[in-house]
Design a protein around this motif. Structure first.
Motif, PDB file in Angstrom:
ATOM      1  N   ASP A  56      43.168  13.272  76.469  1.00 16.81           N
ATOM      2  CA  ASP A  56      43.422  14.705  76.301  1.00 16.81           C
ATOM      3  C   ASP A  56      42.744  15.281  75.072  1.00 16.81           C
ATOM      4  O   ASP A  56      42.777  16.496  74.858  1.00 16.81           O
TER       5      ASP A  56
ATOM      6  N   THR B  11      37.817  17.970  71.703  1.00 17.31           N
ATOM      7  CA  THR B  11      38.513  19.246  71.731  1.00 17.31           C
ATOM      8  C   THR B  11      38.568  19.779  70.303  1.00 17.31           C
ATOM      9  O   THR B  11      38.607  19.013  69.337  1.00 17.31           O
TER      10      THR B  11
ATOM     11  N   ARG C 278      48.045  24.424  72.538  1.00 18.14           N
ATOM     12  CA  ARG C 278      47.389  23.785  73.668  1.00 18.14           C
ATOM     13  C   ARG C 278      47.678  24.535  74.964  1.00 18.14           C
ATOM     14  O   ARG C 278      46.809  24.644  75.836  1.00 18.14           O
ATOM     15  N   ALA C 279      48.881  25.084  75.086  1.00 17.32           N
ATOM     16  CA  ALA C 279      49.211  25.881  76.274  1.00 17.32           C
ATOM     17  C   ALA C 279      48.340  27.135  76.340  1.00 17.32           C
ATOM     18  O   ALA C 279      47.836  27.506  77.413  1.00 17.32           O
TER      19      ALA C 279
ATOM     20  N   TRP D  23      45.358  27.540  75.074  1.00 10.17           N
ATOM     21  CA  TRP D  23      43.993  27.130  75.415  1.00 10.17           C
ATOM     22  C   TRP D  23      43.871  26.829  76.905  1.00 10.17           C
ATOM     23  O   TRP D  23      42.897  27.215  77.559  1.00 10.17           O
ATOM     24  N   ARG D  24      44.876  26.168  77.475  1.00 13.02           N
ATOM     25  CA  ARG D  24      44.831  25.875  78.913  1.00 13.02           C
ATOM     26  C   ARG D  24      44.837  27.162  79.729  1.00 13.02           C
ATOM     27  O   ARG D  24      44.142  27.271  80.738  1.00 13.02           O
ATOM     28  N   HIS D  25      45.642  28.137  79.310  1.00 17.51           N
ATOM     29  CA  HIS D  25      45.651  29.418  80.018  1.00 17.51           C
ATOM     30  C   HIS D  25      44.274  30.065  80.008  1.00 17.51           C
ATOM     31  O   HIS D  25      43.808  30.598  81.023  1.00 17.51           O
TER      32      HIS D  25
ATOM     33  N   LEU E  26      41.347  28.548  79.670  1.00 13.29           N
ATOM     34  CA  LEU E  26      40.428  27.775  80.508  1.00 13.29           C
ATOM     35  C   LEU E  26      40.594  28.127  81.985  1.00 13.29           C
ATOM     36  O   LEU E  26      39.622  28.216  82.724  1.00 13.29           O
ATOM     37  N   ARG E  27      41.840  28.314  82.396  1.00 10.67           N
ATOM     38  CA  ARG E  27      42.098  28.617  83.811  1.00 10.67           C
ATOM     39  C   ARG E  27      41.857  30.078  84.136  1.00 10.67           C
ATOM     40  O   ARG E  27      41.710  30.435  85.311  1.00 10.67           O
TER      41      ARG E  27
ATOM     42  N   THR F 278      44.089  32.407  83.773  1.00 10.07           N
ATOM     43  CA  THR F 278      45.297  32.879  84.447  1.00 10.07           C
ATOM     44  C   THR F 278      46.113  33.835  83.591  1.00 10.07           C
ATOM     45  O   THR F 278      47.155  34.304  84.023  1.00 10.07           O
TER      46      THR F 278
ATOM     47  N   THR G  27      35.512  30.954  77.268  1.00  3.59           N
ATOM     48  CA  THR G  27      36.037  30.303  78.467  1.00  3.59           C
ATOM     49  C   THR G  27      35.688  31.098  79.723  1.00  3.59           C
ATOM     50  O   THR G  27      35.471  30.519  80.793  1.00  3.59           O
TER      51      THR G  27
ATOM     52  N   ARG H  41      33.575  29.769  83.160  1.00  2.98           N
ATOM     53  CA  ARG H  41      33.909  29.984  84.578  1.00  2.98           C
ATOM     54  C   ARG H  41      32.758  30.672  85.299  1.00  2.98           C
ATOM     55  O   ARG H  41      32.435  30.345  86.451  1.00  2.98           O
TER      56      ARG H  41
END
Length: 283
Positions: free
Chosen positions: A18, A97, A166-167, A169-171, A173-174, A176, A214, A218
């Motif tokens: 990760d 990361t 981290r949450a 960053w994940r949002h 990347l997606r 969303t 990000t 995409r």
């Protein structure tokens, strides 16, 4: 000159999956100068020079502002860079990361934004000792194993980032989450100010810059997969195709058409990160 191109990819062990995006060992002997456009990806790259070649790094359209580097860290970027060498290079690349790079390098990531810094300056004797060990090993896999051990020790000794970071960053990347700082902060349960401060320290970018980077990622995945500009524009949240073109030029120094043309140039593109479009060969 006899030409030779050797590149070996490696993945970290499960305990680092990760945090470490991948390893690449390379040994190049080419009969020409090689120039690559590297787009911003929201990661940090460490390059260990194992005794051959020097890399020159500059920005598209800024011919007078180039720097030379042997072993160096490339910080989080908001704009593309060009890497150039004379065709002879041997080394190993570690892609991290940003939040783990904060632990490995021990610096506020905002200090490295849009910069490349010699690893000697950042890590001193620790880095020189590791580089000597890497150079002595006989295989790429042995080097990856040594890097795993070294990075695991640093991870055990250093702080872990807050789960909210981290949450967020994940949002991004997606794609969303709405791209306003306030909306993203609300999504992860922080105030906008806390989000901005944590991003500056552990990601090296502002939340707004991170959202742009990000979204570019995409967009590049869609365009290189053959989707029309109009489809990518709508799917990635641009107002229209003109907006996509303006953002693309601001981040990469050129247009989508130019980037795709360079991707078709004969040769090996070898994107640096699995699942990302990171690079194009330039003439």
């Amino acid at each position: 000159m006899n030409t030779d191109w050797r590149l070996v990819r490696g993945r970290p062990g499960p305990a680092l999956a990760d945090a470490v995006l991948g390893y690449r060992a390379f040994d190049l002997t080419l009969d020409r100068v090689q120039r690559r456009l590297e787009v911003p990806v929201g990661a940090v790259t460490l390059v260990a020079n194992l005794g051959r070649g020097t890399l020159r790094i500059g920005r598209p359209g800024e011919s007078g502002d180039w720097s030379s580097a042997d072993s160096f860290a490339v910080g989080p970027r908001t704009r593309a860079v060009i890497g150039e060498h004379n065709g002879v290079m041997r080394g190993i690349e570690v892609n991290l990361t940003s939040w783990f790079a904060r632990t490995v390098l021990g610096v506020h990531l905002g200090e490295l934004r849009d910069r490349q810094v010699e690893l000697d300056q950042l890590l001193g004797r620790r880095w020189r000792h590791l580089e000597e060990q890497l150079a002595e090993l006989p295989t790429s896999q042995a080097r990856f194993t040594l890097l795993d051990r070294h990075l695991l020790r640093l991870r055990a000794a250093g702080p872990e980032p807050a789960p909210q970071l981290r949450a967020a960053w994940r949002h991004l990347l997606r794609g969303t989450t709405p791209t306003t700082v306030a909306a993203l902060a609300h999504e992860v349960g922080w105030s906008p100010r806390s989000l901005e401060l944590r991003f500056a320290e552990h990601i090296g970018l502002t939340p707004k810059s991170a959202a742009r980077v990000t979204r570019l990622a995409r967009t590049l995945r869609m365009l290189t997969a053959g989707h029309p500009l109009s489809t990518a524009s709508t799917a990635c949240g641009f107002y229209d195709q003109a907006h996509l073109n303006r953002e693309f030029r601001a981040l990469t120094g050129g247009t989508p058409r130019e980037f795709l043309h360079h991707r078709r140039t004969p040769g090996r593109h070898l994107d640096r990160l699995p699942g990302w479009v990171t690079s194009a060969l330039l003439p």
